[in-house]
Structures are given as structure tokens and as C-alpha cells.
Design an enzyme around this catalytic site. Sequence first.
Site: not given
Length: 183
Positions: A58-59
Site C-alpha cells: 500500500e505505501d
Amino acid sequence: MNLLDQAIEFAAVAHDGQYRKGTHIPYIMHPVAVGFALQRLGCEEPVVIAAILHDTVEDTEVELIDIETRFGTEVARLVQGVSEEDKGLTWEVRKQHTIEALSEADEGVALITIADKIHNLRCILEEFREKGERVWEKFNRGKALQEWYHRSIYEATSTLQTKAVQQLRSEYKQCIDVIFHAK
């Protein structure tokens, strides 16, 4: 090096240079804390490893295939289960999708999600004690929407009746009540 140590190293490299929102705390502290909380709870190794890797897809630039290749299908499935699919959507749409998906999630995904949220709330509470209500200024969505999100996550996990999930839900409820009713 065992697989757990490899996961910590992998996540540390992926999150290198990242910090917790509005702090100087290296980001890696968060996923490691989540993973160790689940390890103390007695969770199986794939759940602990996925917890440590839970924000990499996600990051960071890490892709799910990288996790599957290195840590296996089950870890990749769990990471996918706790990852937001499209960061281009609005916060409200992304969070609503998370809530809906969680209502049908398995125990591993629920455990990682709840442990993640508990750690986030504990960090917010620590900052709240220093800054008071100003702590909410670092969030694009304020206290009311943060409360909605956390209470919705709590409710979405109510169908899972395993001992581990119920233990974490109890702790999560206490954190929610303290942080959103702190004066």
C-alpha cells in the site's frame, strides 16, 4: 536468517526514509509493533509476517508478487486482504471498502487489521496527551470521521468469534472509547 527476520529486514528496506504521520518516528516501528503484538497473542507465523509486511504494498514500491515470491502465497493473501486497492479513491470510499471487505474477512485478515488499528490509536493517544485536540490536525479527516471509521471496523469484525479476535476486539474497544472520549 529465519523468515520472520527476513520479513523485518524486507519491510525496513521498503519503508526506508518513511516516518509516522506528523512525527520523526521511523515508519518501520509501526508494522514491527503490529507483528510482535500478534506474535505475543500466539498467532501463526504467516499472520505475524503479513502483519510486518501489511503496509508494504500500500505505501511503498513493493508489489504483491514480490511478497508472494519471497514469503509465500498465504502471506501474500493476507497482505492483500489488509491493503487498500486504489489509493486514488477518496478517503471515505477507501475506508468504506475496507469496512465492507472486513465484514467478510477471515481470522488472519481481521487480526492484522485490528492489531494495526490498536497500534494506531495508542500512538494517537500518546500524542493526545502531549498536544490535546490538536492531534487531529494532522489528519485530512478530523476526529469525527476517525471515530466513525474505527467504530465501523470494530463492528465489522463482530461476526468472528475466535478467542484471539475477541481478545483483540476487546482491547480495540477500550482504545476507541478512551481516545474518542478523552478530555
